[in-house]
Design a protein around this motif. Structure first.
Motif, PDB file in Angstrom:
ATOM      1  N   ILE A 184       0.843  -1.194   0.000  1.00 19.70           N
ATOM      2  CA  ILE A 184       0.000   0.000   0.000  1.00 19.70           C
ATOM      3  C   ILE A 184       0.876   1.242   0.000  1.00 19.70           C
ATOM      4  O   ILE A 184       1.848   1.331   0.756  1.00 19.70           O
ATOM      5  CB  ILE A 184      -0.921   0.033   1.240  1.00 19.70           C
ATOM      6  N   LEU A 185       0.550   2.202  -0.845  1.00 18.67           N
ATOM      7  CA  LEU A 185       1.129   3.536  -0.766  1.00 18.67           C
ATOM      8  C   LEU A 185       0.187   4.380   0.085  1.00 18.67           C
ATOM      9  O   LEU A 185      -0.970   4.597  -0.281  1.00 18.67           O
ATOM     10  CB  LEU A 185       1.302   4.133  -2.157  1.00 18.67           C
ATOM     11  N   THR A 186       0.667   4.837   1.222  1.00 17.94           N
ATOM     12  CA  THR A 186      -0.215   5.432   2.220  1.00 17.94           C
ATOM     13  C   THR A 186      -0.489   6.912   2.012  1.00 17.94           C
ATOM     14  O   THR A 186      -1.417   7.452   2.610  1.00 17.94           O
ATOM     15  CB  THR A 186       0.373   5.223   3.623  1.00 17.94           C
ATOM     16  N   ASP A 187       0.324   7.599   1.205  1.00 14.83           N
ATOM     17  CA  ASP A 187       0.149   9.036   0.992  1.00 14.83           C
ATOM     18  C   ASP A 187      -0.370   9.278  -0.417  1.00 14.83           C
ATOM     19  O   ASP A 187       0.371   9.165  -1.394  1.00 14.83           O
ATOM     20  CB  ASP A 187       1.475   9.770   1.217  1.00 14.83           C
ATOM     21  N   ALA A 188      -1.648   9.632  -0.518  1.00 18.90           N
ATOM     22  CA  ALA A 188      -2.266   9.818  -1.831  1.00 18.90           C
ATOM     23  C   ALA A 188      -1.668  11.002  -2.595  1.00 18.90           C
ATOM     24  O   ALA A 188      -1.780  11.080  -3.817  1.00 18.90           O
ATOM     25  CB  ALA A 188      -3.772  10.014  -1.682  1.00 18.90           C
ATOM     26  N   ALA A 189      -1.020  11.914  -1.888  1.00 22.28           N
ATOM     27  CA  ALA A 189      -0.457  13.101  -2.533  1.00 22.28           C
ATOM     28  C   ALA A 189       0.972  12.875  -3.028  1.00 22.28           C
ATOM     29  O   ALA A 189       1.544  13.753  -3.673  1.00 22.28           O
ATOM     30  CB  ALA A 189      -0.489  14.286  -1.576  1.00 22.28           C
ATOM     31  N   SER A 190       1.553  11.712  -2.739  1.00 18.74           N
ATOM     32  CA  SER A 190       2.938  11.440  -3.131  1.00 18.74           C
ATOM     33  C   SER A 190       2.986  10.341  -4.187  1.00 18.74           C
ATOM     34  O   SER A 190       2.011   9.624  -4.413  1.00 18.74           O
ATOM     35  CB  SER A 190       3.767  11.027  -1.905  1.00 18.74           C
ATOM     36  N   ASN A 191       4.148  10.213  -4.816  1.00 17.41           N
ATOM     37  CA  ASN A 191       4.344   9.203  -5.847  1.00 17.41           C
ATOM     38  C   ASN A 191       5.137   8.027  -5.295  1.00 17.41           C
ATOM     39  O   ASN A 191       6.007   8.188  -4.443  1.00 17.41           O
ATOM     40  CB  ASN A 191       5.089   9.791  -7.049  1.00 17.41           C
ATOM     41  N   GLY A 192       4.828   6.852  -5.830  1.00 17.34           N
ATOM     42  CA  GLY A 192       5.558   5.666  -5.408  1.00 17.34           C
ATOM     43  C   GLY A 192       5.434   4.540  -6.414  1.00 17.34           C
ATOM     44  O   GLY A 192       4.486   4.486  -7.198  1.00 17.34           O
ATOM     45  N   THR A 193       6.399   3.637  -6.398  1.00 17.80           N
ATOM     46  CA  THR A 193       6.433   2.479  -7.279  1.00 17.80           C
ATOM     47  C   THR A 193       6.875   1.273  -6.467  1.00 17.80           C
ATOM     48  O   THR A 193       7.850   1.345  -5.722  1.00 17.80           O
ATOM     49  CB  THR A 193       7.419   2.701  -8.442  1.00 17.80           C
ATOM     50  N   PHE A 194       6.168   0.173  -6.614  1.00 16.54           N
ATOM     51  CA  PHE A 194       6.560  -1.023  -5.878  1.00 16.54           C
ATOM     52  C   PHE A 194       7.773  -1.702  -6.521  1.00 16.54           C
ATOM     53  O   PHE A 194       8.756  -1.992  -5.857  1.00 16.54           O
ATOM     54  CB  PHE A 194       5.395  -2.012  -5.809  1.00 16.54           C
ATOM     55  N   PHE A 195       7.720  -1.979  -7.811  1.00 18.72           N
ATOM     56  CA  PHE A 195       8.802  -2.697  -8.481  1.00 18.72           C
ATOM     57  C   PHE A 195       9.283  -1.880  -9.676  1.00 18.72           C
ATOM     58  O   PHE A 195       8.566  -1.736 -10.656  1.00 18.72           O
ATOM     59  CB  PHE A 195       8.323  -4.075  -8.952  1.00 18.72           C
ATOM     60  N   GLN A 196      10.491  -1.379  -9.589  1.00 18.77           N
ATOM     61  CA  GLN A 196      11.099  -0.625 -10.680  1.00 18.77           C
ATOM     62  C   GLN A 196      12.199  -1.486 -11.280  1.00 18.77           C
ATOM     63  O   GLN A 196      13.321  -1.536 -10.784  1.00 18.77           O
ATOM     64  CB  GLN A 196      11.649   0.710 -10.193  1.00 18.77           C
ATOM     65  N   LEU A 197      11.858  -2.174 -12.359  1.00 16.34           N
ATOM     66  CA  LEU A 197      12.784  -3.101 -13.006  1.00 16.34           C
ATOM     67  C   LEU A 197      13.312  -2.423 -14.261  1.00 16.34           C
ATOM     68  O   LEU A 197      12.819  -2.624 -15.363  1.00 16.34           O
ATOM     69  CB  LEU A 197      12.068  -4.408 -13.337  1.00 16.34           C
ATOM     70  N   THR A 198      14.316  -1.612 -14.075  1.00  9.84           N
ATOM     71  CA  THR A 198      14.784  -0.738 -15.148  1.00  9.84           C
ATOM     72  C   THR A 198      15.895  -1.387 -15.958  1.00  9.84           C
ATOM     73  O   THR A 198      16.462  -2.410 -15.574  1.00  9.84           O
ATOM     74  CB  THR A 198      15.289   0.590 -14.575  1.00  9.84           C
ATOM     75  N   ALA A 199      16.228  -0.765 -17.060  1.00  6.64           N
ATOM     76  CA  ALA A 199      17.310  -1.224 -17.926  1.00  6.64           C
ATOM     77  C   ALA A 199      18.466  -0.231 -17.882  1.00  6.64           C
ATOM     78  O   ALA A 199      19.034   0.123 -18.905  1.00  6.64           O
ATOM     79  CB  ALA A 199      16.804  -1.399 -19.347  1.00  6.64           C
ATOM     80  N   ASP A 200      18.819   0.220 -16.697  1.00  7.73           N
ATOM     81  CA  ASP A 200      19.887   1.198 -16.560  1.00  7.73           C
ATOM     82  C   ASP A 200      21.241   0.637 -16.981  1.00  7.73           C
ATOM     83  O   ASP A 200      22.123   1.375 -17.401  1.00  7.73           O
ATOM     84  CB  ASP A 200      19.979   1.688 -15.115  1.00  7.73           C
ATOM     85  N   ALA A 201      21.411  -0.664 -16.821  1.00  5.71           N
ATOM     86  CA  ALA A 201      22.686  -1.285 -17.174  1.00  5.71           C
ATOM     87  C   ALA A 201      22.771  -1.463 -18.683  1.00  5.71           C
ATOM     88  O   ALA A 201      21.924  -2.106 -19.297  1.00  5.71           O
ATOM     89  CB  ALA A 201      22.819  -2.629 -16.469  1.00  5.71           C
ATOM     90  N   THR A 202      23.821  -0.904 -19.290  1.00  6.65           N
ATOM     91  CA  THR A 202      23.988  -1.022 -20.741  1.00  6.65           C
ATOM     92  C   THR A 202      24.587  -2.363 -21.125  1.00  6.65           C
ATOM     93  O   THR A 202      24.415  -2.829 -22.249  1.00  6.65           O
ATOM     94  CB  THR A 202      24.885   0.106 -21.264  1.00  6.65           C
ATOM     95  N   THR A 203      25.326  -2.977 -20.225  1.00  9.99           N
ATOM     96  CA  THR A 203      25.852  -4.325 -20.442  1.00  9.99           C
ATOM     97  C   THR A 203      25.405  -5.187 -19.274  1.00  9.99           C
ATOM     98  O   THR A 203      25.281  -4.710 -18.149  1.00  9.99           O
ATOM     99  CB  THR A 203      27.381  -4.325 -20.528  1.00  9.99           C
ATOM    100  N   ARG A 204      25.188  -6.473 -19.528  1.00 11.26           N
ATOM    101  CA  ARG A 204      24.622  -7.314 -18.488  1.00 11.26           C
ATOM    102  C   ARG A 204      25.338  -8.661 -18.468  1.00 11.26           C
ATOM    103  O   ARG A 204      25.812  -9.146 -19.473  1.00 11.26           O
ATOM    104  CB  ARG A 204      23.134  -7.536 -18.725  1.00 11.26           C
ATOM    105  N   ALA A 205      25.367  -9.269 -17.276  1.00 13.65           N
ATOM    106  CA  ALA A 205      25.843 -10.637 -17.140  1.00 13.65           C
ATOM    107  C   ALA A 205      24.886 -11.386 -16.225  1.00 13.65           C
ATOM    108  O   ALA A 205      25.297 -12.139 -15.359  1.00 13.65           O
ATOM    109  CB  ALA A 205      27.260 -10.657 -16.582  1.00 13.65           C
ATOM    110  N   ASP A 206      23.616 -11.173 -16.416  1.00  7.92           N
ATOM    111  CA  ASP A 206      22.608 -11.762 -15.535  1.00  7.92           C
ATOM    112  C   ASP A 206      22.619 -13.285 -15.649  1.00  7.92           C
ATOM    113  O   ASP A 206      22.717 -13.839 -16.734  1.00  7.92           O
ATOM    114  CB  ASP A 206      21.195 -11.287 -15.905  1.00  7.92           C
ATOM    115  N   SER A 207      22.462 -13.934 -14.526  1.00  8.88           N
ATOM    116  CA  SER A 207      22.298 -15.381 -14.547  1.00  8.88           C
ATOM    117  C   SER A 207      20.840 -15.758 -14.329  1.00  8.88           C
ATOM    118  O   SER A 207      20.407 -16.819 -14.752  1.00  8.88           O
ATOM    119  CB  SER A 207      23.172 -16.037 -13.476  1.00  8.88           C
ATOM    120  N   VAL A 208      20.057 -14.919 -13.684  1.00  7.69           N
ATOM    121  CA  VAL A 208      18.650 -15.193 -13.415  1.00  7.69           C
ATOM    122  C   VAL A 208      17.872 -13.890 -13.502  1.00  7.69           C
ATOM    123  O   VAL A 208      18.327 -12.855 -13.024  1.00  7.69           O
ATOM    124  CB  VAL A 208      18.455 -15.809 -12.006  1.00  7.69           C
TER     125      VAL A 208
END
Length: 226
Positions: A184-208
């Motif tokens: 729950i985001l408790t403040d209706a006047a503010s902004n929020g995000t639960f899951f921010q799965l961004t692509a900030d990394a230009t190179t990756r070595a993810d295993s999972v």
């Protein structure tokens, strides 16, 4: 029972485990329960951290405590882990975060080798307050190609009920599990995000790369982008 901490890195000593005594394998910090045992972090300086795990501590158990920040530029934990000095296996049980924070937990590692910030869990915890960055940041240095061992994170029956900011910011993949609890985001006047799965990394070595959520209640929309 309340404890006032004003010095950075006062929850655990900030010692580099490489060349300074090695890894401390097994740490337990236990209170009587959230709201019963309180630690208030009120540093005079800005942009400080309550405890730093720099290749030093593994198999950590923290339970029965409420942590409150009075300085909005403060962070709760910074964990830096290399392949040889893993900081993995940290569990929080019946722990609460309140107040204004920059960041809750930031996970980082070297650019040249895989790190071991993995096997971390939150059981019946409560994430409150506000976060100018995020409560959990997985991959503090997106340009580091080898930041790829962010594996196995469990949130079980947690109350994620905070005012603003991002709950989980993940730039590097990993396996994340969210079972039960409320979001729950408790403040209706503010902004929020639960899951921010961004692509900030230009190179990756993810295993999972995996996000699993089951049986969680929410009264507002979450944003999840990759």
């Amino acid at each position: 029972m309340s404890y006032l901490l004003t010095q950075p890195d006062s929850l655990l000593p900030n010692v580099d485990g490489e060349g300074n005594g090695g890894i401390v394998d097994g740490v337990s910090i236990t209170g009587y329960g959230k709201r019963l045992s309180r630690i208030v972090y009120a540093p005079a300086a800005d942009d400080t951290t309550l405890w730093t795990n720099y290749q030093r501590y593994k198999n950590i158990r923290i339970s029965g405590l409420t942590f409150t920040s009075t300085n909005a530029t403060s962070s709760f934990n910074y964990a830096y882990s290399s392949a040889d000095y893993g900081a993995q296996d940290t569990w929080y049980t019946d722990v609460e975060w309140r107040g204004s924070w920059k960041r809750g937990i930031g996970l980082d590692g070297p650019a040249t080798t895989s790190n071991l910030n993995s096997e971390m869990g939150w059981d019946h915890c409560q994430v409150g307050g506000s976060y100018s960055d995020a409560f959990l940041v997985m991959g503090m240095t997106p340009a580091a190609t080898q930041q790829d061992q962010f594996l196995n994170y469990w949130f079980r029956d947690c109350k994620v009920e905070y005012q603003s900011g991002v709950f989980v910011k993940n730039n590097r993949g990993g396996s994340m599990n969210f079972v039960g609890g409320s979001y729950i985001l408790t403040d209706a006047a503010s902004n929020g995000t639960f899951f921010q799965l961004t692509a900030d990394a230009t190179t990756r070595a993810d295993s999972v790369t995996r996000l699993y959520a089951q049986g969680s209640a929410s009264n507002c929309a979450a944003s999840a982008t990759r």
